[in-house]
Structures are given as C-alpha cells and as structure tokens.
Design a protein around this motif. Structure first.
Motif, PDB file in Angstrom:
ATOM      1  N   THR A   1      21.083 -16.364   6.439  1.00 42.57           N
ATOM      2  CA  THR A   1      20.641 -17.517   5.641  1.00 42.57           C
ATOM      3  C   THR A   1      19.266 -17.351   5.015  1.00 42.57           C
ATOM      4  N   GLY A   2      18.426 -16.466   5.564  1.00 36.57           N
ATOM      5  CA  GLY A   2      17.045 -16.350   5.117  1.00 36.57           C
ATOM      6  C   GLY A   2      16.108 -17.313   5.811  1.00 36.57           C
ATOM      7  N   GLU A   3      16.627 -18.098   6.759  1.00 39.54           N
ATOM      8  CA  GLU A   3      15.778 -19.056   7.472  1.00 39.54           C
ATOM      9  C   GLU A   3      14.762 -18.319   8.336  1.00 39.54           C
ATOM     10  N   VAL A   4      13.510 -18.782   8.257  1.00 38.11           N
ATOM     11  CA  VAL A   4      12.403 -18.157   8.978  1.00 38.11           C
ATOM     12  C   VAL A   4      11.915 -19.087  10.082  1.00 38.11           C
ATOM     13  N   THR A   5      11.744 -18.532  11.261  1.00 36.12           N
ATOM     14  CA  THR A   5      11.171 -19.265  12.384  1.00 36.12           C
ATOM     15  C   THR A   5       9.808 -18.679  12.712  1.00 36.12           C
ATOM     16  N   GLN A   6       8.781 -19.542  12.680  1.00 30.06           N
ATOM     17  CA  GLN A   6       7.439 -19.092  13.038  1.00 30.06           C
ATOM     18  C   GLN A   6       7.340 -18.895  14.539  1.00 30.06           C
ATOM     19  N   ILE A   7       6.757 -17.768  14.929  1.00 31.20           N
ATOM     20  CA  ILE A   7       6.444 -17.555  16.338  1.00 31.20           C
ATOM     21  C   ILE A   7       4.993 -17.899  16.610  1.00 31.20           C
ATOM     22  N   GLY A   8       4.108 -17.424  15.762  1.00 30.95           N
ATOM     23  CA  GLY A   8       2.697 -17.735  15.918  1.00 30.95           C
ATOM     24  C   GLY A   8       1.857 -16.928  14.963  1.00 30.95           C
ATOM     25  N   LEU A   9       0.617 -17.367  14.767  1.00 28.26           N
ATOM     26  CA  LEU A   9      -0.318 -16.633  13.923  1.00 28.26           C
ATOM     27  C   LEU A   9      -0.624 -15.271  14.543  1.00 28.26           C
ATOM     28  N   ILE A  10      -0.781 -14.269  13.692  1.00 30.36           N
ATOM     29  CA  ILE A  10      -1.292 -12.989  14.175  1.00 30.36           C
ATOM     30  C   ILE A  10      -2.728 -13.226  14.631  1.00 30.36           C
ATOM     31  N   SER A  11      -3.004 -12.933  15.879  1.00 23.91           N
ATOM     32  CA  SER A  11      -4.292 -13.309  16.461  1.00 23.91           C
ATOM     33  C   SER A  11      -4.706 -12.266  17.494  1.00 23.91           C
ATOM     34  N   GLY A  12      -5.873 -12.495  18.092  1.00 20.62           N
ATOM     35  CA  GLY A  12      -6.370 -11.575  19.103  1.00 20.62           C
ATOM     36  C   GLY A  12      -7.179 -10.452  18.486  1.00 20.62           C
ATOM     37  N   ASP A  13      -6.839  -9.214  18.796  1.00 20.77           N
ATOM     38  CA  ASP A  13      -7.617  -8.064  18.324  1.00 20.77           C
ATOM     39  C   ASP A  13      -7.273  -7.662  16.900  1.00 20.77           C
ATOM     40  N   ALA A  14      -6.278  -8.274  16.283  1.00 21.38           N
ATOM     41  CA  ALA A  14      -5.939  -8.015  14.885  1.00 21.38           C
ATOM     42  C   ALA A  14      -5.669  -9.347  14.197  1.00 21.38           C
ATOM     43  N   ALA A  15      -6.129  -9.465  12.947  1.00 23.72           N
ATOM     44  CA  ALA A  15      -5.892 -10.680  12.176  1.00 23.72           C
ATOM     45  C   ALA A  15      -4.720 -10.526  11.222  1.00 23.72           C
ATOM     46  N   ASP A  16      -4.217  -9.310  11.081  1.00 26.53           N
ATOM     47  CA  ASP A  16      -3.058  -9.031  10.231  1.00 26.53           C
ATOM     48  C   ASP A  16      -2.463  -7.715  10.703  1.00 26.53           C
ATOM     49  N   LEU A  17      -1.224  -7.454  10.292  1.00 27.00           N
ATOM     50  CA  LEU A  17      -0.552  -6.204  10.643  1.00 27.00           C
ATOM     51  C   LEU A  17       0.045  -5.600   9.384  1.00 27.00           C
ATOM     52  N   SER A  18      -0.213  -4.322   9.165  1.00 24.45           N
ATOM     53  CA  SER A  18       0.383  -3.632   8.025  1.00 24.45           C
ATOM     54  C   SER A  18       1.776  -3.117   8.333  1.00 24.45           C
ATOM     55  N   THR A  19       2.103  -3.037   9.627  1.00 22.02           N
ATOM     56  CA  THR A  19       3.394  -2.503  10.044  1.00 22.02           C
ATOM     57  C   THR A  19       3.683  -2.945  11.465  1.00 22.02           C
ATOM     58  N   LEU A  20       4.935  -2.849  11.881  1.00 26.99           N
ATOM     59  CA  LEU A  20       5.386  -3.378  13.166  1.00 26.99           C
ATOM     60  C   LEU A  20       6.524  -2.511  13.673  1.00 26.99           C
ATOM     61  N   THR A  21       6.529  -2.223  14.987  1.00 23.71           N
ATOM     62  CA  THR A  21       7.649  -1.478  15.557  1.00 23.71           C
ATOM     63  C   THR A  21       7.864  -1.874  17.009  1.00 23.71           C
ATOM     64  N   PHE A  22       9.080  -1.661  17.479  1.00 19.88           N
ATOM     65  CA  PHE A  22       9.503  -1.982  18.848  1.00 19.88           C
ATOM     66  C   PHE A  22       9.861  -0.675  19.535  1.00 19.88           C
ATOM     67  N   ASP A  23       9.401  -0.493  20.779  1.00 18.70           N
ATOM     68  CA  ASP A  23       9.631   0.785  21.456  1.00 18.70           C
ATOM     69  C   ASP A  23      11.011   0.909  22.087  1.00 18.70           C
TER      70      ASP A  23
END
Length: 232
Positions: A109-131
């Motif tokens: 559907t394209g529906e987006v669910t917010q989890i939370g603001l990027i916070s802590g030691d980074a204010a943004d992320l250029s990339t993301l991966t799961f191990d």
C-alpha cells in the motif's frame, strides 16, 4: 522505467526483486525492480515498476521523501529512513518535527509507520543494514561514524569512525553498507567509487578496490541473498 532511484535493497523471500524509492515532488514512490523480467510485462531485464505513493499511517496528508536507506528484516518487513513532506499544507498543519525518522513501509500500500526519530550518536543515516540476526547498523553522513540502530526507537549508538588504518584516514562519503551472509557474514561498505570490508565491532575498513567506471558514481549497495557473490 524510473530514474533517480535512491537506496536499493533485495527482498530475500522473492528472488530477483530489488526495491527502491524515487522522489516525485509530492512524496516518494516505492519502486520494484525486476532483474529476471518475471514481474513486468516486458522482456528487458532491469525494468522498474512504480508502486504506491508513501503516506503516513496516522496522517495520510504526510508523505515521505529522501528515503536514503532501505532494508528488510528477517520477518520481511521493509525498514527505511525518511523525512516527512506535507502534501496538503493548506488543510493540514505541519508536523512538530519533519525527521528524519526510522520507518517501516508496507510494500503493498505504501503506508508508512513511524518508529522514531533518528537520535543518539547520529542525527541521520545515509544507509542501513541488518546483520541477519539481531543487530542493525547505519552510517552517519556527517561524522562518518558506523552506528548500531535500535529498530524499536531509532536511537543509535556509536561503534566508531569508519577508518582505513592502511593509509591511515577516515573513510568519508559512505553511501551503502550491506552484509554478505554465509560462513563469513562480511560487512561491506561503498563510497561513490571504492569498495571496503568493515569490521562491525571496530569500524576499521579494508579497501577491496575501486568500483564503477568512467562517469559512474555509486549511490547505494545491496547484496543479492540468493547469490552471495553479487553486490549491486
């Protein structure tokens, strides 16, 4: 076809399917790329199929743009990092914070669910991966830090500054990271023109070599889980 695609990721449950997004003025569109030509009506591999406009699950007038990180978890949920765009500012007030947010995206559907603001030691992320087990990683585009990401909140924790000790120098401008599974489960990172392996416990990088060619500038990195020798 589509141009100006952002982050790429494979869906392990569906071979030969890449997912991406493209900014379209009012909100990003989710895009599916078929490498085997089985999902589109043409016979030309690499065709793209535009899917739904991204919209917020709570306030549908909020779209999302600048989706510069996408990754599926082990349960086939698509995660990303994006910024809100108000597509109906005449009738709907702007959000208190535009982001960037860690989000999940319904690929139907394209529906987006917010989890939370990027916070802590980074204010943004250029990339993301799961191990593939329990840990999420990202890269802060401002500080060049490798961070872990709490998938329940968006909070980040510093691992270290991405550094090539052979030079020595900070590895700047990383636009994509991804694990190649199997026995070694190696983390790779790419800048616009160079591929590295990364120690996920220290952020130390080892150069693999230059990538691309004349006029080629890389903007993302993903591994085909059905072909662990292949990075896109």
């Amino acid at each position: 076809g589509q141009t100006d695609l952002t982050s790429l990721t494979f869906d392990a449950d569906y071979p030969n399917q890449l997912w991406s997004t493209r900014d379209a003025g009012d909100s990003s569109r989710l895009v599916r790329i078929d490498l085997s030509s089985t999902l589109v009506s043409t016979t030309e591999a690499g065709n793209t199929q535009r899917l739904a406009r991204l919209f917020d699950a709570t306030e549908p007038a909020y779209g999302y743009e600048n989706i510069h990180a996408l990754e599926f978890d082990g349960a086939d949920t698509l995660y990303g990092v994006g910024t809100i765009i108000n597509v109906d500012p005449y009738h709907v007030a702007d959000p208190a914070n535009f982001g960037p947010y860690l989000i999940t995206i319904d690929t139907t559907t394209g529906e987006v669910t917010q989890i939370g603001l990027i916070s802590g030691d980074a204010a943004d992320l250029s990339t993301l991966t799961f191990d593939g087990t329990t840990t999420w990683y990202g890269v802060d585009p401002v500080t060049d830090k490798l961070v872990t990401v709490d998938e329940t909140s968006g909070a980040t924790s510093n691992v270290g500054v991405l550094t090539d000790p052979a030079i020595p120098a900070v590895v700047t401008g990383v636009v994509g990271i991804d694990f190649i599974g199997g026995v070694f489960n190696t983390l790779y990172a790419v800048t616009a023109d160079t591929l590295y392996t990364v120690d996920p416990t220290t952020a130390l990088c080892t150069e693999v070599g230059p990538v691309g060619g004349i006029g080629v500038v890389l903007t993302s990195l993903t591994n085909d889980p059905n072909n662990t020798d292949q990075l896109f």
